[in-house]
Write a protein that holds these residues in place. Structure first.
Motif, PDB file in Angstrom:
ATOM      1  N   GLY A   1      31.371  25.588  18.411  1.00  0.00           N
ATOM      2  CA  GLY A   1      30.980  25.687  17.009  1.00  0.00           C
ATOM      3  C   GLY A   1      30.357  24.413  16.485  1.00  0.00           C
ATOM      4  O   GLY A   1      29.340  24.452  15.768  1.00  0.00           O
ATOM      5  N   GLU A   2      30.937  23.270  16.851  1.00  0.00           N
ATOM      6  CA  GLU A   2      30.350  22.003  16.418  1.00  0.00           C
ATOM      7  C   GLU A   2      28.951  21.845  16.995  1.00  0.00           C
ATOM      8  O   GLU A   2      28.057  21.289  16.345  1.00  0.00           O
ATOM      9  CB  GLU A   2      31.249  20.841  16.851  1.00  0.00           C
ATOM     10  N   GLY A   3      28.741  22.349  18.212  1.00  0.00           N
ATOM     11  CA  GLY A   3      27.416  22.266  18.812  1.00  0.00           C
ATOM     12  C   GLY A   3      26.369  23.032  18.034  1.00  0.00           C
ATOM     13  O   GLY A   3      25.195  22.618  17.962  1.00  0.00           O
ATOM     14  N   THR A   4      26.760  24.147  17.431  1.00  0.00           N
ATOM     15  CA  THR A   4      25.785  24.932  16.664  1.00  0.00           C
ATOM     16  C   THR A   4      25.300  24.189  15.423  1.00  0.00           C
ATOM     17  O   THR A   4      24.196  24.463  14.930  1.00  0.00           O
ATOM     18  CB  THR A   4      26.359  26.298  16.239  1.00  0.00           C
ATOM     19  N   LEU A   5      26.099  23.263  14.918  1.00  0.00           N
ATOM     20  CA  LEU A   5      25.708  22.542  13.707  1.00  0.00           C
ATOM     21  C   LEU A   5      24.525  21.621  13.930  1.00  0.00           C
ATOM     22  O   LEU A   5      23.887  21.193  12.960  1.00  0.00           O
ATOM     23  CB  LEU A   5      26.904  21.738  13.168  1.00  0.00           C
ATOM     24  N   ARG A   6      24.206  21.319  15.196  1.00  0.00           N
ATOM     25  CA  ARG A   6      23.008  20.509  15.463  1.00  0.00           C
ATOM     26  C   ARG A   6      21.751  21.217  14.978  1.00  0.00           C
ATOM     27  O   ARG A   6      20.747  20.576  14.666  1.00  0.00           O
ATOM     28  CB  ARG A   6      22.880  20.217  16.956  1.00  0.00           C
ATOM     29  N   TYR A   7      21.811  22.543  14.939  1.00  0.00           N
ATOM     30  CA  TYR A   7      20.649  23.341  14.549  1.00  0.00           C
ATOM     31  C   TYR A   7      20.748  23.892  13.121  1.00  0.00           C
ATOM     32  O   TYR A   7      19.739  24.315  12.553  1.00  0.00           O
ATOM     33  CB  TYR A   7      20.486  24.520  15.508  1.00  0.00           C
ATOM     34  N   PHE A   8      21.941  23.907  12.567  1.00  0.00           N
ATOM     35  CA  PHE A   8      22.161  24.533  11.268  1.00  0.00           C
ATOM     36  C   PHE A   8      21.382  23.807  10.178  1.00  0.00           C
ATOM     37  O   PHE A   8      21.390  22.585  10.100  1.00  0.00           O
ATOM     38  CB  PHE A   8      23.658  24.528  10.946  1.00  0.00           C
ATOM     39  N   GLN A   9      20.693  24.582   9.362  1.00  0.00           N
ATOM     40  CA  GLN A   9      19.875  24.076   8.259  1.00  0.00           C
ATOM     41  C   GLN A   9      18.780  23.128   8.749  1.00  0.00           C
ATOM     42  O   GLN A   9      18.441  22.148   8.082  1.00  0.00           O
ATOM     43  CB  GLN A   9      20.743  23.407   7.189  1.00  0.00           C
ATOM     44  N   THR A  10      18.229  23.443   9.939  1.00  0.00           N
ATOM     45  CA  THR A  10      17.078  22.712  10.446  1.00  0.00           C
ATOM     46  C   THR A  10      15.963  23.714  10.719  1.00  0.00           C
ATOM     47  O   THR A  10      16.162  24.935  10.655  1.00  0.00           O
ATOM     48  CB  THR A  10      17.398  21.965  11.761  1.00  0.00           C
ATOM     49  N   SER A  11      14.802  23.197  11.075  1.00  0.00           N
ATOM     50  CA  SER A  11      13.671  24.070  11.424  1.00  0.00           C
ATOM     51  C   SER A  11      13.599  24.311  12.928  1.00  0.00           C
ATOM     52  O   SER A  11      12.648  24.937  13.408  1.00  0.00           O
ATOM     53  CB  SER A  11      12.360  23.431  10.940  1.00  0.00           C
ATOM     54  N   ASP A  12      14.604  23.855  13.672  1.00  0.00           N
ATOM     55  CA  ASP A  12      14.579  23.921  15.138  1.00  0.00           C
ATOM     56  C   ASP A  12      15.473  25.050  15.643  1.00  0.00           C
ATOM     57  O   ASP A  12      16.205  24.885  16.617  1.00  0.00           O
ATOM     58  CB  ASP A  12      15.041  22.575  15.709  1.00  0.00           C
ATOM     59  N   LEU A  13      15.416  26.222  15.005  1.00  0.00           N
ATOM     60  CA  LEU A  13      16.337  27.312  15.343  1.00  0.00           C
ATOM     61  C   LEU A  13      15.881  28.114  16.554  1.00  0.00           C
ATOM     62  O   LEU A  13      16.711  28.698  17.249  1.00  0.00           O
ATOM     63  CB  LEU A  13      16.487  28.255  14.143  1.00  0.00           C
ATOM     64  N   GLY A  14      14.590  28.191  16.800  1.00  0.00           N
ATOM     65  CA  GLY A  14      14.098  29.009  17.901  1.00  0.00           C
ATOM     66  C   GLY A  14      14.484  30.468  17.745  1.00  0.00           C
ATOM     67  O   GLY A  14      14.883  31.127  18.704  1.00  0.00           O
ATOM     68  N   THR A  15      14.357  31.007  16.547  1.00  0.00           N
ATOM     69  CA  THR A  15      14.831  32.355  16.244  1.00  0.00           C
ATOM     70  C   THR A  15      13.937  33.425  16.853  1.00  0.00           C
ATOM     71  O   THR A  15      12.711  33.352  16.761  1.00  0.00           O
ATOM     72  CB  THR A  15      14.905  32.567  14.724  1.00  0.00           C
ATOM     73  N   GLU A  16      14.565  34.416  17.478  1.00  0.00           N
ATOM     74  CA  GLU A  16      13.884  35.612  17.956  1.00  0.00           C
ATOM     75  C   GLU A  16      14.661  36.815  17.449  1.00  0.00           C
ATOM     76  O   GLU A  16      15.763  36.686  16.921  1.00  0.00           O
ATOM     77  CB  GLU A  16      13.829  35.624  19.487  1.00  0.00           C
TER      78      GLU A  16
ATOM     79  N   GLY B   1      16.343  43.807  20.324  1.00  0.00           N
ATOM     80  CA  GLY B   1      15.879  45.184  20.209  1.00  0.00           C
ATOM     81  C   GLY B   1      16.408  45.908  18.993  1.00  0.00           C
ATOM     82  O   GLY B   1      15.739  46.806  18.460  1.00  0.00           O
ATOM     83  N   ASP B   2      17.615  45.540  18.524  1.00  0.00           N
ATOM     84  CA  ASP B   2      18.183  46.201  17.350  1.00  0.00           C
ATOM     85  C   ASP B   2      17.758  45.541  16.052  1.00  0.00           C
ATOM     86  O   ASP B   2      18.220  45.912  14.971  1.00  0.00           O
ATOM     87  CB  ASP B   2      19.708  46.241  17.443  1.00  0.00           C
ATOM     88  N   GLY B   3      16.873  44.539  16.139  1.00  0.00           N
ATOM     89  CA  GLY B   3      16.380  43.863  14.945  1.00  0.00           C
ATOM     90  C   GLY B   3      17.205  42.675  14.504  1.00  0.00           C
ATOM     91  O   GLY B   3      16.800  41.940  13.601  1.00  0.00           O
ATOM     92  N   SER B   4      18.357  42.445  15.125  1.00  0.00           N
ATOM     93  CA  SER B   4      19.205  41.328  14.729  1.00  0.00           C
ATOM     94  C   SER B   4      18.666  40.026  15.298  1.00  0.00           C
ATOM     95  O   SER B   4      18.078  40.003  16.388  1.00  0.00           O
ATOM     96  CB  SER B   4      20.644  41.553  15.200  1.00  0.00           C
ATOM     97  N   PRO B   5      18.858  38.909  14.594  1.00  0.00           N
ATOM     98  CA  PRO B   5      18.312  37.641  15.065  1.00  0.00           C
ATOM     99  C   PRO B   5      19.192  37.004  16.132  1.00  0.00           C
ATOM    100  O   PRO B   5      20.405  37.225  16.195  1.00  0.00           O
ATOM    101  CB  PRO B   5      18.298  36.781  13.792  1.00  0.00           C
ATOM    102  N   VAL B   6      18.578  36.206  16.971  1.00  0.00           N
ATOM    103  CA  VAL B   6      19.284  35.365  17.934  1.00  0.00           C
ATOM    104  C   VAL B   6      18.566  34.021  17.961  1.00  0.00           C
ATOM    105  O   VAL B   6      17.340  33.965  17.853  1.00  0.00           O
ATOM    106  CB  VAL B   6      19.336  36.013  19.337  1.00  0.00           C
ATOM    107  N   THR B   7      19.321  32.953  18.081  1.00  0.00           N
ATOM    108  CA  THR B   7      18.738  31.617  18.019  1.00  0.00           C
ATOM    109  C   THR B   7      19.058  30.819  19.278  1.00  0.00           C
ATOM    110  O   THR B   7      19.875  31.214  20.102  1.00  0.00           O
ATOM    111  CB  THR B   7      19.285  30.841  16.806  1.00  0.00           C
ATOM    112  N   ARG B   8      18.413  29.667  19.369  1.00  0.00           N
ATOM    113  CA  ARG B   8      18.697  28.734  20.450  1.00  0.00           C
ATOM    114  C   ARG B   8      20.177  28.343  20.433  1.00  0.00           C
ATOM    115  O   ARG B   8      20.811  28.182  21.481  1.00  0.00           O
ATOM    116  CB  ARG B   8      17.816  27.496  20.297  1.00  0.00           C
ATOM    117  N   ALA B   9      20.743  28.197  19.253  1.00  0.00           N
ATOM    118  CA  ALA B   9      22.152  27.815  19.137  1.00  0.00           C
ATOM    119  C   ALA B   9      23.068  28.898  19.699  1.00  0.00           C
ATOM    120  O   ALA B   9      24.079  28.592  20.349  1.00  0.00           O
ATOM    121  CB  ALA B   9      22.493  27.546  17.670  1.00  0.00           C
ATOM    122  N   ASP B  10      22.765  30.189  19.445  1.00  0.00           N
ATOM    123  CA  ASP B  10      23.551  31.283  20.018  1.00  0.00           C
ATOM    124  C   ASP B  10      23.607  31.163  21.535  1.00  0.00           C
ATOM    125  O   ASP B  10      24.676  31.257  22.155  1.00  0.00           O
ATOM    126  CB  ASP B  10      22.921  32.641  19.676  1.00  0.00           C
TER     127      ASP B  10
END
Length: 278
Positions: free
Chosen positions: A34-49, A52-61
């Motif tokens: 969880g602490e690792g995910t905060l490196r990306y939280f509220q940044t522009s470096d999410l790498g969001t895709e 298939g079901d329309g839900s987002p997934v990020t580099r942090a996931d």
């Protein structure tokens, strides 16, 4: 000091020692992931895709799940592993780790801190240990079967987590992630009935809602659409906090898409409202 967990086998074939060992490990690695995910939280470096079901997934996931998979397998190499993003690894011990690296990814990508890392340890189809860590809030709720439920907050002493007493929906704080999911599943009338029956309704969503329930800050939750990694950790947390966690038929199971969590006194009324609105 409390007695060490018993090593004797329970009727289901699992000992308190086995549960406690996995729970302790799950607490540690949930915090680290969880602490690792905060490196990306509220940044522009999410790498969001979008999946298939329309839900987002990020580099942090993805990074968090890979970390959790390695951490689980290195400590318990014979246990199976299921993750939301990278699927399943087989095991031979009878135990399965089920993880959701970021539950509430939509909150995460929106810069809202109501997301969490969830880990469950399942034996014979039932969650025996579970952790939800909310890194954006500094809160952790964790439980082991027969070991109780613990609420930890940054800067405060850990305390037992307990569902508060509430006997009528008209007095209850009812939570759900979004009416959107009721629309998607053709169950919008169920949401409308629950909203009318409840004293108050809020969209404090995803795993955060169950943390609120387990710590006495909400009373009932109904979700029409959940995967096993969305709910495995929540089952044991809610039950060890004194609540009930069932499907929409009132069965104590991780099977099926819908879930209800509430105080025991609210279950019968909630089921009636869901089934036919009585």
């Amino acid at each position: 000091m409390p007695d060490a967990p018993s090593t004797s086998r329970r009727p289901g074939g699992v000992s308190a020692h086995e549960i406690a060992a996995r729970l302790d490990h799950a607490r540690r690695i949930a915090r680290e992931a969880g602490e690792g995910t905060l490196r990306y939280f509220q940044t522009s470096d999410l790498g969001t895709e979008h999946k298939g079901d329309g839900s987002p997934v990020t580099r942090a996931d993805r990074e968090a799940e890979l970390f959790l998979r390695e951490a689980c397998r290195s400590a318990f190499p014979d246990d199976a592993f299921i993750g939301e993003e990278f699927g399943e690894l087989p095991g031979a011990s009878g135990w399965t780790w089920i993880v959701d690296p970021i539950d509430g990814t939509q909150s995460f990508v929106s810069g809202v801190p109501l997301f969490g890392t969830m880990i469950a340890c399942v034996w014979q189809g039932r969650a025996r240990a579970g952790v939800v860590y909310l890194p954006g809030l500094g809160e952790c709720v964790s439980a082991g079967e027969g070991l109780g439920c613990l609420w930890e907050r940054t800067g405060r002493e850990p305390v037992p987590a307990r569902v508060r007493a509430c006997e009528r929906l008209s007095d209850a704080m009812f939570l759900t992630t979004s009416p959107e999911y009721f629309h998607q599943t053709g169950t919008r009338p169920v949401f409308d009935r629950l909203e009318r029956a409840a004293g108050r309704t809020r969209g404090w969503s995803d795993c955060y809602a169950y943390v609120l329930l387990a710590t006495g800050r909400a009373d009932a939750i109904a979700e029409p659409l959940m995967k096993v990694w969305d709910k495995a950790a929540l089952q044991v947390i809610v039950e060890e906090a004194g609540g009930v966690f069932t499907n929409w038929s009132g069965e104590r199971t991780l099977e099926g898409a819908g879930a209800i969590a509430c105080s025991p006194a609210l279950l019968a009324e909630t089921l009636r409202v869901i089934s036919h609105g009585a």
